[in-house]
Design a protein around this motif. Sequence first.
Motif, PDB file in Angstrom:
ATOM      1  N   LYS A 118     -21.189 -33.430 -19.084  1.00 50.76           N
ATOM      2  CA  LYS A 118     -22.351 -32.563 -18.916  1.00 50.76           C
ATOM      3  C   LYS A 118     -23.527 -33.467 -18.585  1.00 50.76           C
ATOM      4  O   LYS A 118     -23.626 -34.568 -19.129  1.00 50.76           O
ATOM      5  CB  LYS A 118     -22.648 -31.775 -20.195  1.00 50.76           C
ATOM      6  CG  LYS A 118     -21.569 -30.755 -20.540  1.00 50.76           C
ATOM      7  CD  LYS A 118     -21.743 -30.209 -21.923  1.00 50.76           C
ATOM      8  CE  LYS A 118     -22.698 -29.049 -21.945  1.00 50.76           C
ATOM      9  NZ  LYS A 118     -22.786 -28.393 -23.264  1.00 50.76           N
ATOM     10  N   ALA A 120     -27.712 -33.831 -18.275  1.00 50.57           N
ATOM     11  CA  ALA A 120     -29.060 -33.331 -18.540  1.00 50.57           C
ATOM     12  C   ALA A 120     -30.039 -34.200 -17.758  1.00 50.57           C
ATOM     13  O   ALA A 120     -29.784 -35.385 -17.519  1.00 50.57           O
ATOM     14  CB  ALA A 120     -29.377 -33.396 -20.029  1.00 50.57           C
ATOM     15  N   PHE A 132     -32.775 -27.966 -17.267  1.00 46.75           N
ATOM     16  CA  PHE A 132     -31.875 -29.079 -16.989  1.00 46.75           C
ATOM     17  C   PHE A 132     -31.392 -29.778 -18.262  1.00 46.75           C
ATOM     18  O   PHE A 132     -30.914 -30.903 -18.201  1.00 46.75           O
ATOM     19  CB  PHE A 132     -32.549 -30.108 -16.075  1.00 46.75           C
ATOM     20  CG  PHE A 132     -32.853 -29.583 -14.706  1.00 46.75           C
ATOM     21  CD1 PHE A 132     -31.876 -29.541 -13.729  1.00 46.75           C
ATOM     22  CD2 PHE A 132     -34.126 -29.116 -14.397  1.00 46.75           C
ATOM     23  CE1 PHE A 132     -32.155 -29.068 -12.461  1.00 46.75           C
ATOM     24  CE2 PHE A 132     -34.422 -28.643 -13.126  1.00 46.75           C
ATOM     25  CZ  PHE A 132     -33.434 -28.608 -12.158  1.00 46.75           C
ATOM     26  N   GLU A 136     -27.979 -26.188 -20.932  1.00 46.04           N
ATOM     27  CA  GLU A 136     -27.963 -25.449 -19.660  1.00 46.04           C
ATOM     28  C   GLU A 136     -26.926 -26.008 -18.677  1.00 46.04           C
ATOM     29  O   GLU A 136     -26.627 -25.382 -17.668  1.00 46.04           O
ATOM     30  CB  GLU A 136     -29.348 -25.509 -18.994  1.00 46.04           C
ATOM     31  CG  GLU A 136     -30.459 -24.896 -19.808  1.00 46.04           C
ATOM     32  CD  GLU A 136     -30.418 -23.383 -19.772  1.00 46.04           C
ATOM     33  OE1 GLU A 136     -30.139 -22.812 -18.705  1.00 46.04           O
ATOM     34  OE2 GLU A 136     -30.655 -22.786 -20.833  1.00 46.04           O
ATOM     35  N   ALA A 137     -26.421 -27.200 -18.959  1.00 41.22           N
ATOM     36  CA  ALA A 137     -25.500 -27.871 -18.032  1.00 41.22           C
ATOM     37  C   ALA A 137     -24.141 -27.192 -18.011  1.00 41.22           C
ATOM     38  O   ALA A 137     -23.630 -26.769 -19.038  1.00 41.22           O
ATOM     39  CB  ALA A 137     -25.340 -29.333 -18.425  1.00 41.22           C
ATOM     40  N   TRP A 151     -26.228 -26.538 -13.245  1.00 44.17           N
ATOM     41  CA  TRP A 151     -26.713 -25.971 -14.496  1.00 44.17           C
ATOM     42  C   TRP A 151     -26.636 -24.456 -14.363  1.00 44.17           C
ATOM     43  O   TRP A 151     -26.297 -23.941 -13.297  1.00 44.17           O
ATOM     44  CB  TRP A 151     -28.146 -26.444 -14.754  1.00 44.17           C
ATOM     45  CG  TRP A 151     -28.224 -27.929 -14.945  1.00 44.17           C
ATOM     46  CD1 TRP A 151     -28.232 -28.596 -16.124  1.00 44.17           C
ATOM     47  CD2 TRP A 151     -28.247 -28.942 -13.931  1.00 44.17           C
ATOM     48  NE1 TRP A 151     -28.265 -29.949 -15.913  1.00 44.17           N
ATOM     49  CE2 TRP A 151     -28.283 -30.192 -14.562  1.00 44.17           C
ATOM     50  CE3 TRP A 151     -28.252 -28.916 -12.530  1.00 44.17           C
ATOM     51  CZ2 TRP A 151     -28.317 -31.397 -13.871  1.00 44.17           C
ATOM     52  CZ3 TRP A 151     -28.285 -30.109 -11.837  1.00 44.17           C
ATOM     53  CH2 TRP A 151     -28.311 -31.330 -12.503  1.00 44.17           C
ATOM     54  N   LYS A 152     -26.952 -23.729 -15.404  1.00 49.89           N
ATOM     55  CA  LYS A 152     -26.837 -22.267 -15.380  1.00 49.89           C
ATOM     56  C   LYS A 152     -27.603 -21.643 -14.222  1.00 49.89           C
ATOM     57  O   LYS A 152     -27.169 -20.656 -13.649  1.00 49.89           O
ATOM     58  CB  LYS A 152     -27.301 -21.670 -16.708  1.00 49.89           C
ATOM     59  CG  LYS A 152     -26.345 -21.964 -17.849  1.00 49.89           C
ATOM     60  CD  LYS A 152     -26.826 -21.371 -19.157  1.00 49.89           C
ATOM     61  CE  LYS A 152     -25.868 -21.733 -20.282  1.00 49.89           C
ATOM     62  NZ  LYS A 152     -26.354 -21.283 -21.600  1.00 49.89           N
TER      63      LYS A 152
END
Length: 183
Positions: A118, A120, A132, A136-137, A151-152
Amino acid sequence: VFMSSRDGINWRRTFMEAFIRPGLYEGNWGGAHGNNTPAWGLLRTGDKEISLYVSENYGNYPAEANKVPRLRRTTVRLDGFVSVNAPYTGGEMVTKPLIFKGKKLLMNYSTSAVGYVKVAILNEDRKPLSGFDAAEAVEIYGDEIERTVSWKHGADVSRLAGRPIRLKFVMKDADLYSIKFQP
């Protein structure tokens, strides 16, 4: 061993682990001149690999009929000489501040079936940037040379271009080989 040089004169051995191990063949475990010595040069032999050739059974004399010196081809994934590795228990890596141009972040990575990466994006002070952060990843798993990080909200990072950021990689049972930003 793996050694590197930027000028071809001064060499560094940053990584102490074996790069190419001798393997099961007993002829590679001795000799006056060493074995598994790479031939000069690397060849790109595909979109996803680099080939190098190493000597086998070199220096083991007298040579027997089935133990003559020879070259063996070995392959490495593109940009796969070294990696940041996280074990099954997990790990994190944060980059130094960097400034980029581009619209998306690409990653060369490999995970196990239960592993992941993941990403960030942080400011210079290591604070997550809105949208970010690691929560959210999108969790990425598999084995790819060029995977777009997202990300989302999506993969577009262009609004962050031109200003200092840090990347934080949260990983489990994974190797991260390289990253790059693309238009």
